[in-house]
Design a protein around this motif. Structure first.
Motif, PDB file in Angstrom:
ATOM      1  N   ILE A 284      30.074  -4.455  47.134  1.00 58.76           N
ATOM      2  CA  ILE A 284      30.581  -4.642  45.770  1.00 58.76           C
ATOM      3  C   ILE A 284      32.059  -4.986  45.786  1.00 58.76           C
ATOM      4  N   ALA A 285      32.835  -4.212  46.573  1.00 63.60           N
ATOM      5  CA  ALA A 285      34.277  -4.440  46.622  1.00 63.60           C
ATOM      6  C   ALA A 285      34.599  -5.818  47.188  1.00 63.60           C
ATOM      7  N   SER A 286      33.920  -6.216  48.259  1.00 63.93           N
ATOM      8  CA  SER A 286      34.221  -7.509  48.885  1.00 63.93           C
ATOM      9  C   SER A 286      33.842  -8.667  47.971  1.00 63.93           C
ATOM     10  N   PHE A 287      32.725  -8.537  47.277  1.00 60.92           N
ATOM     11  CA  PHE A 287      32.301  -9.616  46.380  1.00 60.92           C
ATOM     12  C   PHE A 287      33.279  -9.774  45.220  1.00 60.92           C
ATOM     13  N   LEU A 288      33.680  -8.677  44.619  1.00 62.37           N
ATOM     14  CA  LEU A 288      34.543  -8.739  43.432  1.00 62.37           C
ATOM     15  C   LEU A 288      36.004  -8.995  43.770  1.00 62.37           C
ATOM     16  N   LEU A 289      36.456  -8.518  44.926  1.00 64.75           N
ATOM     17  CA  LEU A 289      37.891  -8.545  45.213  1.00 64.75           C
ATOM     18  C   LEU A 289      38.349  -9.716  46.067  1.00 64.75           C
ATOM     19  N   TRP A 290      37.451 -10.288  46.901  1.00 64.93           N
ATOM     20  CA  TRP A 290      37.919 -11.474  47.629  1.00 64.93           C
ATOM     21  C   TRP A 290      36.983 -12.674  47.526  1.00 64.93           C
ATOM     22  N   TYR A 291      35.664 -12.443  47.492  1.00 70.84           N
ATOM     23  CA  TYR A 291      34.790 -13.621  47.383  1.00 70.84           C
ATOM     24  C   TYR A 291      34.858 -14.254  45.997  1.00 70.84           C
ATOM     25  N   ARG A 292      34.718 -13.435  44.971  1.00 76.87           N
ATOM     26  CA  ARG A 292      34.733 -13.993  43.611  1.00 76.87           C
ATOM     27  C   ARG A 292      36.088 -14.614  43.258  1.00 76.87           C
TER      28      ARG A 292
ATOM     29  N   LEU B 260      28.206 -10.147  56.430  1.00 81.73           N
ATOM     30  CA  LEU B 260      28.813  -8.833  56.221  1.00 81.73           C
ATOM     31  C   LEU B 260      27.777  -7.828  55.735  1.00 81.73           C
ATOM     32  N   LEU B 261      26.964  -8.227  54.751  1.00 83.34           N
ATOM     33  CA  LEU B 261      25.930  -7.325  54.239  1.00 83.34           C
ATOM     34  C   LEU B 261      24.950  -6.925  55.334  1.00 83.34           C
ATOM     35  N   SER B 262      24.496  -7.916  56.095  1.00 84.81           N
ATOM     36  CA  SER B 262      23.546  -7.630  57.177  1.00 84.81           C
ATOM     37  C   SER B 262      24.168  -6.709  58.221  1.00 84.81           C
ATOM     38  N   THR B 263      25.436  -6.939  58.525  1.00 90.12           N
ATOM     39  CA  THR B 263      26.121  -6.116  59.523  1.00 90.12           C
ATOM     40  C   THR B 263      26.247  -4.674  59.047  1.00 90.12           C
ATOM     41  N   LEU B 264      26.513  -4.489  57.770  1.00 90.94           N
ATOM     42  CA  LEU B 264      26.612  -3.125  57.238  1.00 90.94           C
ATOM     43  C   LEU B 264      25.284  -2.380  57.344  1.00 90.94           C
ATOM     44  N   VAL B 265      24.185  -3.091  57.124  1.00 91.62           N
ATOM     45  CA  VAL B 265      22.862  -2.459  57.247  1.00 91.62           C
ATOM     46  C   VAL B 265      22.605  -2.060  58.705  1.00 91.62           C
ATOM     47  N   VAL B 266      22.830  -3.004  59.631  1.00 93.25           N
ATOM     48  CA  VAL B 266      22.608  -2.716  61.059  1.00 93.25           C
ATOM     49  C   VAL B 266      23.537  -1.596  61.527  1.00 93.25           C
ATOM     50  N   ASN B 267      24.766  -1.615  61.035  1.00 93.29           N
ATOM     51  CA  ASN B 267      25.733  -0.585  61.408  1.00 93.29           C
ATOM     52  C   ASN B 267      25.247   0.799  60.987  1.00 93.29           C
ATOM     53  N   MET B 268      24.690   0.891  59.773  1.00 94.39           N
ATOM     54  CA  MET B 268      24.195   2.184  59.302  1.00 94.39           C
ATOM     55  C   MET B 268      23.016   2.667  60.149  1.00 94.39           C
ATOM     56  N   VAL B 269      22.088   1.748  60.449  1.00 91.45           N
ATOM     57  CA  VAL B 269      20.935   2.123  61.273  1.00 91.45           C
ATOM     58  C   VAL B 269      21.398   2.554  62.666  1.00 91.45           C
ATOM     59  N   ALA B 270      22.387   1.848  63.218  1.00 89.15           N
ATOM     60  CA  ALA B 270      22.925   2.226  64.522  1.00 89.15           C
ATOM     61  C   ALA B 270      23.512   3.622  64.476  1.00 89.15           C
ATOM     62  N   CYS B 271      24.197   3.938  63.374  1.00 91.92           N
ATOM     63  CA  CYS B 271      24.785   5.281  63.242  1.00 91.92           C
ATOM     64  C   CYS B 271      23.711   6.360  63.146  1.00 91.92           C
ATOM     65  N   ILE B 272      22.551   6.026  62.578  1.00 89.98           N
ATOM     66  CA  ILE B 272      21.434   6.984  62.552  1.00 89.98           C
ATOM     67  C   ILE B 272      21.007   7.323  63.974  1.00 89.98           C
TER      68      ILE B 272
ATOM     69  N   ALA C 200      29.861   8.070  56.672  1.00 86.05           N
ATOM     70  CA  ALA C 200      30.792   6.981  56.379  1.00 86.05           C
ATOM     71  C   ALA C 200      30.074   5.635  56.319  1.00 86.05           C
ATOM     72  N   SER C 201      29.099   5.422  57.212  1.00 85.66           N
ATOM     73  CA  SER C 201      28.389   4.137  57.233  1.00 85.66           C
ATOM     74  C   SER C 201      27.571   3.939  55.957  1.00 85.66           C
ATOM     75  N   ILE C 202      27.014   5.031  55.424  1.00 86.85           N
ATOM     76  CA  ILE C 202      26.283   4.936  54.154  1.00 86.85           C
ATOM     77  C   ILE C 202      27.244   4.604  53.017  1.00 86.85           C
ATOM     78  N   GLY C 203      28.406   5.245  53.038  1.00 85.88           N
ATOM     79  CA  GLY C 203      29.415   4.934  52.028  1.00 85.88           C
ATOM     80  C   GLY C 203      29.849   3.477  52.091  1.00 85.88           C
ATOM     81  N   TYR C 204      30.039   2.966  53.302  1.00 83.97           N
ATOM     82  CA  TYR C 204      30.403   1.548  53.455  1.00 83.97           C
ATOM     83  C   TYR C 204      29.321   0.643  52.886  1.00 83.97           C
ATOM     84  N   LEU C 205      28.070   1.013  53.137  1.00 82.15           N
ATOM     85  CA  LEU C 205      26.961   0.166  52.713  1.00 82.15           C
ATOM     86  C   LEU C 205      26.912   0.013  51.198  1.00 82.15           C
ATOM     87  N   PHE C 206      27.323   1.037  50.467  1.00 76.42           N
ATOM     88  CA  PHE C 206      27.320   0.957  49.003  1.00 76.42           C
ATOM     89  C   PHE C 206      28.632   0.408  48.450  1.00 76.42           C
ATOM     90  N   LEU C 207      29.746   0.713  49.106  1.00 71.69           N
ATOM     91  CA  LEU C 207      31.050   0.342  48.562  1.00 71.69           C
ATOM     92  C   LEU C 207      31.497  -1.071  48.964  1.00 71.69           C
TER      93      LEU C 207
END
Length: 257
Positions: A137-145, A99-111, A127-134
């Motif tokens: 953190i949200a996925s780790f704390l809200l479903w993985y942890r 997921l983290l890697s995909t968010l990075v590639v997604n942001m670069v693709a949007c550039i 929006a892609s930059i916002g996803y990359l920061f949000l």
């Protein structure tokens, strides 16, 4: 008349009765042997207690080690998760890394989508930059942890947290796979548009991002079912979750006890 010895009258004709029980061992030797066995058992019990104490101390008070560049929490699947459940948690953690890697590639693709002259490129990039920061953190704390803690502590509350927020994440994954323009996703629609426009860099990056969304989305959906079955087999209920929340409170979420 001479007398003769009666061979049956002697009590010493046989050295020992072959049908008698064997003579007991020396009392002192037996006591020493029992004492040695008792000492060994105590030593084994002491070592097991010490190992258990160290493992419990590590689990509760282990030095923070995650993330490696700025440790905030202790995260060790090997030390905290029961052996039978470790493969599942490892896969979930790997999917989170995808997921983290995909968010990075997604942001670069949007550039590159923006550089390619897309009318909605600015909104996509923002929006892609916002996803990359949000999202990390949200996925780790809200479903993985929560699912990590659920398998570590086997408490119902964590499973319900995982099902709720994990379900939202599955919907988010489907949303990102589609790739509607101006949503911050370089998914299917955006990628097809870039191929049509011959924007090859954006198209290739969009393809990688789309594949990433598929992998982590389908993987999480697969394990979501497995975790739900485990949750049912363990007998967790909403009443039990409410009881745990009332007993431990929100503080339990941040502790390893």
């Amino acid at each position: 008349m001479s007398s003769y010895a009666n061979p049956f009258s002697s009590t010493h004709s046989l050295d020992a009765n072959p049908f008698d029980d064997p003579p007991p061992q020396s009392t002192a030797a037996e006591a020493a042997r029992l004492e040695e066995l008792r000492r060994r058992e105590q030593d084994i019990e002491r070592r097991e207690a010490e190992l258990s104490r160290k493992a419990d101390h590590l689990r509760r008070h282990g030095k923070n080690n995650w993330p490696f560049f700025f440790p905030l929490i202790f995260h060790s699947i090997k030390d905290e998760i029961p052996e039978a459940s470790r493969p599942l948690i490892k896969r979930l953690y790997q999917l989170w890394l995808v997921l983290l890697s995909t968010l990075v590639v997604n942001m670069v693709a949007c550039i590159f989508i923006l550089l390619g002259g897309s009318q909605d490129g600015g909104r996509d990039l923002g929006a892609s930059i916002g996803y990359l920061f949000l999202i990390p953190i949200a996925s780790f704390l809200l479903w993985y942890r929560p699912v990590y803690n659920g398998y570590m502590k086997e408490q119902a509350l964590y499973y319900y947290l995982y099902f709720f927020f994990g379900g939202f994440h599955l919907l988010f994954s489907a949303y990102m796979i589609v790739g509607v323009p101006s949503t911050g996703s370089a998914g299917l629609i955006q990628t097809i548009q870039q191929y049509v426009k011959h924007s090859w860099v954006a198209a290739v990056l969009g393809t990688v991002a789309t594949v990433g969304w598929f992998i982590q989305g389908l993987g999480l959906a697969f394990y979501y079912r497995q975790i739900y079955r485990h949750h049912n087999a363990a007998g967790h209920t909403m009443e039990k979750a409410k009881s745990e929340l009332a007993t431990h409170g929100a503080k339990a979420y941040f502790t390893r006890g």
